[in-house]
Design a protein around this motif. Structure first.
Motif, PDB file in Angstrom:
ATOM      1  N   GLY A 269      37.091  48.326  18.287  1.00  7.25           N
ATOM      2  CA  GLY A 269      36.771  48.174  16.869  1.00  7.25           C
ATOM      3  C   GLY A 269      36.203  46.841  16.481  1.00  7.25           C
ATOM      4  O   GLY A 269      35.880  46.623  15.302  1.00  7.25           O
ATOM      5  N   SER A 270      36.058  45.927  17.420  1.00  7.37           N
ATOM      6  CA  SER A 270      35.557  44.599  17.088  1.00  7.37           C
ATOM      7  C   SER A 270      34.037  44.546  17.165  1.00  7.37           C
ATOM      8  O   SER A 270      33.390  45.464  17.681  1.00  7.37           O
ATOM      9  CB  SER A 270      36.164  43.558  18.022  1.00  7.37           C
ATOM     10  N   ASP A 271      33.473  43.419  16.687  1.00  9.43           N
ATOM     11  CA  ASP A 271      32.039  43.214  16.674  1.00  9.43           C
ATOM     12  C   ASP A 271      31.612  42.681  18.032  1.00  9.43           C
ATOM     13  O   ASP A 271      31.877  41.528  18.369  1.00  9.43           O
ATOM     14  CB  ASP A 271      31.683  42.220  15.567  1.00  9.43           C
ATOM     15  N   GLY A 272      30.942  43.503  18.809  1.00  4.55           N
ATOM     16  CA  GLY A 272      30.584  43.117  20.164  1.00  4.55           C
ATOM     17  C   GLY A 272      29.551  42.017  20.245  1.00  4.55           C
ATOM     18  O   GLY A 272      29.333  41.462  21.321  1.00  4.55           O
ATOM     19  N   SER A 273      28.899  41.700  19.141  1.00  2.60           N
ATOM     20  CA  SER A 273      27.900  40.639  19.172  1.00  2.60           C
ATOM     21  C   SER A 273      28.517  39.256  19.045  1.00  2.60           C
ATOM     22  O   SER A 273      27.825  38.241  19.146  1.00  2.60           O
ATOM     23  CB  SER A 273      26.884  40.845  18.032  1.00  2.60           C
ATOM     24  N   VAL A 274      29.822  39.202  18.829  1.00  2.00           N
ATOM     25  CA  VAL A 274      30.529  37.931  18.663  1.00  2.00           C
ATOM     26  C   VAL A 274      31.307  37.645  19.942  1.00  2.00           C
ATOM     27  O   VAL A 274      32.132  38.458  20.366  1.00  2.00           O
ATOM     28  CB  VAL A 274      31.492  37.988  17.456  1.00  2.00           C
ATOM     29  N   PRO A 275      31.084  36.504  20.584  1.00  2.00           N
ATOM     30  CA  PRO A 275      31.786  36.210  21.844  1.00  2.00           C
ATOM     31  C   PRO A 275      33.301  36.295  21.734  1.00  2.00           C
ATOM     32  O   PRO A 275      33.971  36.659  22.702  1.00  2.00           O
ATOM     33  CB  PRO A 275      31.335  34.783  22.164  1.00  2.00           C
ATOM     34  N   ALA A 276      33.852  35.988  20.552  1.00  2.00           N
ATOM     35  CA  ALA A 276      35.301  36.007  20.398  1.00  2.00           C
ATOM     36  C   ALA A 276      35.883  37.409  20.532  1.00  2.00           C
ATOM     37  O   ALA A 276      37.092  37.576  20.714  1.00  2.00           O
ATOM     38  CB  ALA A 276      35.693  35.425  19.053  1.00  2.00           C
ATOM     39  N   SER A 277      35.044  38.443  20.443  1.00  2.00           N
ATOM     40  CA  SER A 277      35.526  39.816  20.575  1.00  2.00           C
ATOM     41  C   SER A 277      35.807  40.193  22.028  1.00  2.00           C
ATOM     42  O   SER A 277      36.389  41.236  22.284  1.00  2.00           O
ATOM     43  CB  SER A 277      34.494  40.800  20.002  1.00  2.00           C
ATOM     44  N   TRP A 278      35.416  39.314  22.940  1.00  2.00           N
ATOM     45  CA  TRP A 278      35.514  39.644  24.354  1.00  2.00           C
ATOM     46  C   TRP A 278      36.638  38.871  25.006  1.00  2.00           C
ATOM     47  O   TRP A 278      36.879  37.706  24.701  1.00  2.00           O
ATOM     48  CB  TRP A 278      34.187  39.353  25.060  1.00  2.00           C
ATOM     49  N   ARG A 279      37.334  39.520  25.908  1.00  2.00           N
ATOM     50  CA  ARG A 279      38.476  38.919  26.580  1.00  2.00           C
ATOM     51  C   ARG A 279      38.496  39.355  28.041  1.00  2.00           C
ATOM     52  O   ARG A 279      37.840  40.333  28.419  1.00  2.00           O
ATOM     53  CB  ARG A 279      39.779  39.339  25.905  1.00  2.00           C
ATOM     54  N   ALA A 280      39.267  38.635  28.828  1.00  2.00           N
ATOM     55  CA  ALA A 280      39.394  38.985  30.239  1.00  2.00           C
ATOM     56  C   ALA A 280      40.118  40.317  30.395  1.00  2.00           C
ATOM     57  O   ALA A 280      41.005  40.667  29.599  1.00  2.00           O
ATOM     58  CB  ALA A 280      40.151  37.891  30.985  1.00  2.00           C
ATOM     59  N   VAL A 281      39.744  41.058  31.409  1.00  2.00           N
ATOM     60  CA  VAL A 281      40.346  42.365  31.665  1.00  2.00           C
ATOM     61  C   VAL A 281      41.781  42.195  32.137  1.00  2.00           C
ATOM     62  O   VAL A 281      42.085  41.335  32.953  1.00  2.00           O
ATOM     63  CB  VAL A 281      39.525  43.128  32.729  1.00  2.00           C
ATOM     64  N   ASP A 282      42.652  43.047  31.576  1.00  2.00           N
ATOM     65  CA  ASP A 282      44.042  43.110  32.017  1.00  2.00           C
ATOM     66  C   ASP A 282      44.169  44.343  32.928  1.00  2.00           C
ATOM     67  O   ASP A 282      44.057  45.479  32.470  1.00  2.00           O
ATOM     68  CB  ASP A 282      44.964  43.231  30.810  1.00  2.00           C
ATOM     69  N   ALA A 283      44.401  44.100  34.205  1.00  2.00           N
ATOM     70  CA  ALA A 283      44.389  45.202  35.176  1.00  2.00           C
ATOM     71  C   ALA A 283      45.406  46.283  34.846  1.00  2.00           C
ATOM     72  O   ALA A 283      45.206  47.456  35.157  1.00  2.00           O
ATOM     73  CB  ALA A 283      44.640  44.656  36.577  1.00  2.00           C
ATOM     74  N   GLU A 284      46.551  45.909  34.246  1.00  2.00           N
ATOM     75  CA  GLU A 284      47.583  46.894  33.933  1.00  2.00           C
ATOM     76  C   GLU A 284      47.317  47.610  32.618  1.00  2.00           C
ATOM     77  O   GLU A 284      47.572  48.803  32.492  1.00  2.00           O
ATOM     78  CB  GLU A 284      48.950  46.211  33.899  1.00  2.00           C
ATOM     79  N   ALA A 285      46.790  46.867  31.644  1.00  2.00           N
ATOM     80  CA  ALA A 285      46.617  47.446  30.302  1.00  2.00           C
ATOM     81  C   ALA A 285      45.288  48.170  30.147  1.00  2.00           C
ATOM     82  O   ALA A 285      45.208  49.179  29.439  1.00  2.00           O
ATOM     83  CB  ALA A 285      46.748  46.357  29.246  1.00  2.00           C
ATOM     84  N   ASP A 286      44.260  47.675  30.793  1.00  2.00           N
ATOM     85  CA  ASP A 286      42.925  48.227  30.586  1.00  2.00           C
ATOM     86  C   ASP A 286      42.654  49.328  31.603  1.00  2.00           C
ATOM     87  O   ASP A 286      42.038  49.120  32.660  1.00  2.00           O
ATOM     88  CB  ASP A 286      41.873  47.119  30.695  1.00  2.00           C
ATOM     89  N   GLN A 287      43.159  50.504  31.274  1.00  2.00           N
ATOM     90  CA  GLN A 287      42.975  51.662  32.121  1.00  2.00           C
ATOM     91  C   GLN A 287      42.525  52.840  31.269  1.00  2.00           C
ATOM     92  O   GLN A 287      42.787  52.895  30.068  1.00  2.00           O
ATOM     93  CB  GLN A 287      44.260  52.009  32.871  1.00  2.00           C
ATOM     94  N   PHE A 288      41.874  53.771  31.915  1.00  2.00           N
ATOM     95  CA  PHE A 288      41.232  54.874  31.196  1.00  2.00           C
ATOM     96  C   PHE A 288      41.593  56.187  31.876  1.00  2.00           C
ATOM     97  O   PHE A 288      41.482  56.320  33.100  1.00  2.00           O
ATOM     98  CB  PHE A 288      39.715  54.656  31.207  1.00  2.00           C
ATOM     99  N   ASN A 289      42.032  57.159  31.093  1.00  2.00           N
ATOM    100  CA  ASN A 289      42.361  58.484  31.620  1.00  2.00           C
ATOM    101  C   ASN A 289      41.118  59.362  31.544  1.00  2.00           C
ATOM    102  O   ASN A 289      40.843  60.001  30.532  1.00  2.00           O
ATOM    103  CB  ASN A 289      43.506  59.112  30.829  1.00  2.00           C
ATOM    104  N   ARG A 290      40.383  59.378  32.634  1.00  2.00           N
ATOM    105  CA  ARG A 290      39.131  60.134  32.643  1.00  2.00           C
ATOM    106  C   ARG A 290      39.370  61.640  32.677  1.00  2.00           C
ATOM    107  O   ARG A 290      38.428  62.427  32.533  1.00  2.00           O
ATOM    108  CB  ARG A 290      38.274  59.719  33.838  1.00  2.00           C
ATOM    109  N   TYR A 291      40.609  62.069  32.866  1.00  2.00           N
ATOM    110  CA  TYR A 291      40.918  63.496  32.929  1.00  2.00           C
ATOM    111  C   TYR A 291      41.516  64.022  31.635  1.00  2.00           C
ATOM    112  O   TYR A 291      41.920  65.182  31.555  1.00  2.00           O
ATOM    113  CB  TYR A 291      41.842  63.770  34.121  1.00  2.00           C
TER     114      TYR A 291
END
Length: 908
Positions: A269-291
């Motif tokens: 939901g953040s503004d992707g054009s602003v650098p502050a909207s971006w953060r380092a990936v969290d291997a445990e939290a940033d997961q996606f259920n492709r199924y």
């Protein structure tokens, strides 16, 4: 090219019978009394018999047996027989049946089980990524089925190739007179899997003939993964990444504070054009259920029309003509298009504010975007399969009491395979370049026309989606032409009875064609990976023809003696000449011995043959994704085949790129079938019968795939066949080549038991049936490159989409009175054990309980209600069945299912 044997034995038989017809006076109308038993040909023999002296085990399912559980397809019913192993059905999405339904007798594979309709061959299926090499039972409407015979023995000598594991002969209504309407509705206890069916069967007898028409329509709704606790989350783990995407590029370190090599992602939901909207990936939290929102059970629609007309041309010759049209519509849901963007694949995100807010170009070798194109929508593969079959036949009797029949048929399955919501990767690559064509050579005018810059750092706009969205269209077909001529009768009389004879000829042509989307197959022009996210494959076509001649004898050796009420010898042999493999002769010997009236002992020995199918030989190479657990994960801990894999390597997901296709160097399979059994019908217990049979089938030069997981493990542990596995320098699997090969030998042994008892009670007639199959041995041998033999014993094991329990069984009880009936059935699937990372996990036994009841509201109106899976039993958890968490070809994931059926018979 004419085969010599076609000009001699076949022509001789045809000429002899034709001469007999022409030289015999017209036979007077049959004056046999109504009490005389009709002679019929039971599956497994072309000889017509009036007794039950058959040497091979045959199980007959009546119309009541087929419909006791309220199923709406013949495949659903037959797949529950204890002698049937893991079979393709409507379960799951990835890598499954794509709407087809198969039958896997004796756990030997659906292409070793011959399916006949009224004793004649049926065309192979279509409707997946390429044609099939087995009969799709969803092309046979249940409304026309009167009964089914299951021959649980080899029958190559009688019916030709593919009958190694057994034969299923589906009988349709022959002289139907009246009109019957069946309306069916059911739904799972969770409120999904709504199923509606309408069948109308009409027939009328007229002077010298019968006309029958059947029309049916079935609509089955899906079940989604999130609607069952078992399948909501894949047990093998979620995919790394987020819907917003994970970006990796060393240039990002100069513009984003806290950039990590694992990549950065945008806060939802953040503004992707602003650098502050971006953060380092969290291997445990940033997961996606492709199924999420995939199918546990897919939707299916079937519509069919069948018509047959039978006419007596003379008192002893009948002509029939029939036509069938069947349309099947099915589809599968997948995740939105998976990650494909890599700098190594020629993708560049231009330094242009239209597509890139960071002011640096992304194009290095370490540039990578892990995202699912959620804004484009889920990928959906849809099948539209049209089956058309036309047939005509003649049958009659000769003066000497012999009967003959001739039958010719043409059939075709033609399928459109439509892939929705794929990505045009060339358009995506150009859009990421902000439509700048200056650095691209070659003609891309069609791609550049209407180009829309694509900004992945924000949700895609509708214009962007429309520009990169792609729909692929494949077309494939299977076609069959078949001619048969049979004659049967008594040759002469021995002291023990008549020597019965049957002979015939058959000529058959089989062909298949696969026409994949030409744009998908085209070489990419903007990126260097592939043109679309649809898996490219080579188109293909193949065909063969064969001519065959066969003969059968049934010789009564002894009869009416003490301890020898009957002793009969059955002999059969068949000569076949293939356009692809030359000729082969296969024979069968059977012996039936009845020492007393109550007991029949029987045994058979038979040779079998199966030529490689068109699919196995000619299937075009195609790219796909194969579910595996990589043994080299983390460097493989010193495994010899993992020596070049760095310790830092971590398998990113369970599905890896692979390639499958045909093998034109395949050789035919041969088999040897043996069976022994008994039939006990005690005279002191009227209505009771018991059959017990032992069987053994040994197949040489078995055609099979070695399996992607087996290839990986073989390479890792022995260093063999590593040339089938391609890896990147970081250890990532780039491709696994897995296609059909001739393995050394497959051997299966087992026992079947069927017990029936019918009796009268105070409440009504009670019919009990117990059916059990025990798998004693299922061994597969294959030669490794070093010459050693790898032996796998599969009894009691489970793997991806297949289970081999030692025991399968079913029990049914039906209580019937004048106006009502009640039924109970139970189906048992025994325990198995699966192996994951050298650890064994037990899979418990499962029992499904079904109940139903029916009531005749009026003489012509019947109401039936039922509950399948009364206890709401869910499939057992499986760790080898990645992503969906259970063996979808063995277990029923629907849960409790309630249905109602209304039958109305119109006055004839």
């Amino acid at each position: 090219m004419h085969h010599p044997f076609v000009r001699t034995p076949i022509s001789a038989v045809v000429a002899a019978v034709a001469l007999g017809i022409l030289s015999s006076p017209v036979i007077a109308q049959n004056q046999r009394g109504a009490s005389e038993i009709e002679e019929v040909a039971v599956v497994g023999s072309r000889i017509k018999r009036s007794d039950e002296v058959v040497t091979s085990p045959v199980q007959t399912l009546s119309a009541d047996d087929l419909r006791v559980s309220g199923s709406v397809s013949i495949g659903e019913t037959l797949q529950e027989l204890p002698s049937v192993g893991s079979s393709l059905n409507g379960n799951g999405s990835a890598g499954t049946s794509h709407g087809s339904s198969s039958l896997n007798l004796r756990n030997l594979g659906e292409n070793r089980s011959l399916v006949l309709v009224d004793g004649h061959r049926w065309v192979n299926g279509a409707g997946t990524r390429g044609f099939r090499d087995f009969v799709d039972l969803n092309t046979i409407p249940q409304a026309i089925v009167e009964r089914v015979e299951v021959l649980q023995d080899g029958a190559t000598a009688v019916y030709g190739a593919d009958a190694i594991a057994g034969v299923v002969n589906i009988h349709t209504y022959r002289d139907y007179d009246g009109a019957d309407l069946k309306v069916y509705y059911g739904a799972a206890g969770e409120g999904d899997r709504e199923t509606a069916s309408l069948d109308y069967l009409w027939g009328t007898n007229y002077d010298g003939g019968n006309l029958m028409v059947a029309v049916s329509h079935t609509d089955q709704k899906p079940i989604f993964t999130q609607d069952r606790e078992l399948t909501a989350v894949p047990l093998n783990g979620l995919s790394a990444g987020t819907i917003e995407g994970v970006f990796r590029e060393s240039n990002l370190a100069s513009v984003l504070d806290g950039y990590a090599s694992a990549g950065v992602t945008r806060d939802p939901g953040s503004d992707g054009s602003v650098p502050a909207s971006w953060r380092a990936v969290d291997a445990e939290a940033d997961q996606f259920n492709r199924y999420y929102n995939n199918y546990v059970v897919g939707p299916l629609q079937r519509t069919s029309v069948f018509a047959r007309n039978r006419t007596e041309l003379t008192d002893n010759i009948e002509f029939s003509v029939e036509a069938l049209y069947n349309r099947r519509e099915s589809d599968q849901l997948f995740s939105s298009a998976p990650p494909v963007i890599r700098g190594s694949r020629g993708f560049v995100i231009a330094n242009d504010p239209l597509v890139n807010p960071f002011g640096v170009e992304f194009s290095g070798s370490d540039f990578r975007v892990d995202n699912y194109f959620d804004d484009v929508g889920q990928r959906r593969n849809a099948q539209e399969v049209d089956t058309l079959r036309l047939a005509a036949g003649l049958e009659g009797e000769l003066r000497n009491g012999w009967s003959w029949d001739a039958f010719v048929s043409w059939a075709q399955n033609e399928a459109d395979f439509i892939s929705y919501n794929q990505i045009d990767l060339d358009r995506l690559a150009l859009g990421l370049r902000a439509c700048d064509t200056s650095a691209i050579g070659g003609d891309i005018a069609d791609i550049a026309a209407g180009c829309v810059p694509v900004n992945l750092f924000e949700p895609l706009t509708g214009e962007m989606v429309d520009y990169i969205n792609f729909t692929g269209r494949d077309r494939n077909s299977a076609e069959q032409r078949d001619f048969t001529f049979n004659v049967t009768g008594d040759l002469f009389t021995l002291p023990a009875g008549e020597v019965a004879f049957a002979a015939g000829v058959e000529y058959r042509e089989e062909s298949g064609e696969d026409r994949p989307d030409s744009y998908v197959q085209a070489d990419p022009r903007v990126n260097s990976y592939q043109t679309t996210t649809s898996a490219p494959r080579d188109g293909t076509m193949g065909e063969y023809n064969l001519g065959e001649v066969y003969a059968e004898l049934s010789v009564p050796l002894l009869r009416g003696m003490s301890l020898v009420q009957d002793l009969t010898l059955d002999l059969a042999t068949r000569y076949s000449d293939y356009s692809t493999f030359g000729d082969t002769t296969n024979s069968k010997v059977g012996l039936a011995y009845r020492p007393v009236d109550d007991l029949l002992l029987r045994g058979t020995w038979a040779q079998g043959f199966r030529a490689p199918s068109i699919l196995e030989m000619f299937e075009g190479a195609r790219s796909t994704f194969l579910p595996v657990n990589d043994p080299c994960n983390g460097g493989g801990e010193g495994l010899v085949g993992c020596a070049a894999v760095p310790d830092s390597y971590v398998q990113q997901g369970p599905n890896v790129p692979g390639e499958v296709g045909g093998n034109r160097n395949l050789q035919p399979e041969t088999s040897e079938n043996t069976s022994f059994g008994l039939v006990y019908t005690p005279s002191y217990l009227e209505g009771a019968s018991l059959t017990l049979d032992w069987y053994g089938i040994a197949i040489d030069d078995t055609i099979s795939t070695f399996g992607a997981q087996n290839l990986l493990e073989l390479c890792a542990t022995t260093g063999q066949r590593c040339d089938y596995v391609s890896r990147a320098a970081n250890g990532e699997i780039l491709n696994i080549v897995d296609g059909p090969i001739n393995l050394n030998r497959t051997e299966v042994k087992g026992m079947d038991l069927v017990a029936r008892y019918g009796m009268e009670t105070a409440l009504g007639g009670l019919d009990l049936t117990f059916n059990a199959s025990r798998l004693l041995d299922l061994t597969q041998e294959s030669t490794l490159p070093d010459g050693s033999i790898l032996v796998e014993d599969k009894v009691g094991t489970a793997a991806s989409r297949e289970s081999f329990p030692e025991w399968r069984a079913s029990l049914s009880a039906k209580l019937s009175a004048d106006k009502w009936s009640a039924s109970y059935t139970a189906r048992y699937i025994g325990t198995t054990e699966e192996s994951v990372a050298d650890e064994s996990y037990g899979i418990p036994a499962v029992i499904y309980h079904n109940v139903s009841g029916s009531y005749d509201v009026q003489d012509n109106l019947n109401l039936k209600v039922g509950i399948n899976n009364l206890t709401d039993k869910q499939p057992p958890v499986s760790l080898t069945n990645l992503n969906i968490n259970f063996d979808q070809n063995t277990y029923n994931p629907v849960g409790r299912f309630l249905y109602m059926q209304v039958n109305y018979s119109f006055d004839s």
